[in-house]
Design an enzyme around this catalytic site. Structure first.
Site, PDB file in Angstrom:
ATOM      1  N   HIS A 264       0.591  -1.262   0.058  1.00 30.77           N
ATOM      2  CA  HIS A 264       0.070  -0.123   0.076  1.00 30.77           C
ATOM      3  C   HIS A 264       0.633   1.273   0.032  1.00 30.77           C
ATOM      4  CE1 HIS A 264       1.018  -0.980   4.242  1.00 30.77           C
ATOM      5  NE2 HIS A 264       1.125   0.700   4.163  1.00 30.77           N
TER       6      HIS A 264
ATOM      7  N   HIS B 158       5.542   6.149  -1.497  1.00 35.17           N
ATOM      8  CA  HIS B 158       6.367   4.954  -1.492  1.00 35.17           C
ATOM      9  C   HIS B 158       5.269   3.426  -1.078  1.00 35.17           C
ATOM     10  CE1 HIS B 158       6.692   5.520   2.756  1.00 35.17           C
ATOM     11  NE2 HIS B 158       6.953   4.105   2.975  1.00 35.17           N
TER      12      HIS B 158
END
Length: 172
Positions: free
Chosen positions: A34, A115
């Site tokens: 995620h 990220h």
């Protein structure tokens, strides 16, 4: 209860990212790959209902976001965390910023760095080996994020979806 707000990549992209995570990320079984939009925070049921209303409003005003991942990076020397760098876009920054207003509990601990973590909690030697190996790979991932999720943590540490918010959908 602990909550967070994340965007999950599509299933094929999750599968590709999990090929790294299953070996190097001890949180592999606790949460799918995620992009964290708002790190964990505490809230009671009443506050969550208020946040759901606000998150619906944010989703209504957000268009799908094309993401590009073509680099492995790290948070070293602060932590031995290795991640896939999501190329920053103004849309991603705006989305995260919308979840850090006075309406939302919790302060930012770190600056927003788009990220997806692939390795963490590594010893120094493991970090050197893994980063050296993974950073040589040619990574070219394109995806479109068209929703985000309010997630919460169960007693066993697993994160699960509380509610999903689709971009551009008219919520009532």
């Amino acid at each position: 209860m602990k909550y967070g707000i994340v965007a999950f990549p599509t299933k094929p992209v999750q599968d590709e990212i999990n090929s790294y995570r299953k070996r190097y990320d001890p949180h592999y079984a606790l949460v799918p790959p995620h992009l964290t939009l708002k790190e964990e925070f505490e809230a009671n049921d009443q506050k969550i209902e208020e946040l759901v209303t606000e998150l619906k409003h944010i989703a209504n005003q957000t268009d799908p976001i094309a993401i590009s991942i073509n680099k492995v990076s790290t948070f070293a020397p602060v932590t031995n965390t290795i991640y896939l760098k999501v190329e920053p876009t103004q849309q991603l920054y705006d989305l995260s910023d919308n979840m850090h207003t006075e309406k939302f509990p919790g302060e930012r601990t770190y600056s927003f760095v788009p990220h997806i973590t692939i390795a963490q909690e590594l010893t120094d030697d493991e970090y050197s080996d893994v980063y050296g190996s993974i950073s040589m790979k040619d990574i070219q991932i394109r995806d479109t994020i068209d929703r985000f999720n309010l997630v919460y943590q169960l007693d066993n540490g697993i994160w699960t979806v509380y509610e999903t918010f689709v971009f551009g959908k008219e919520y009532v």
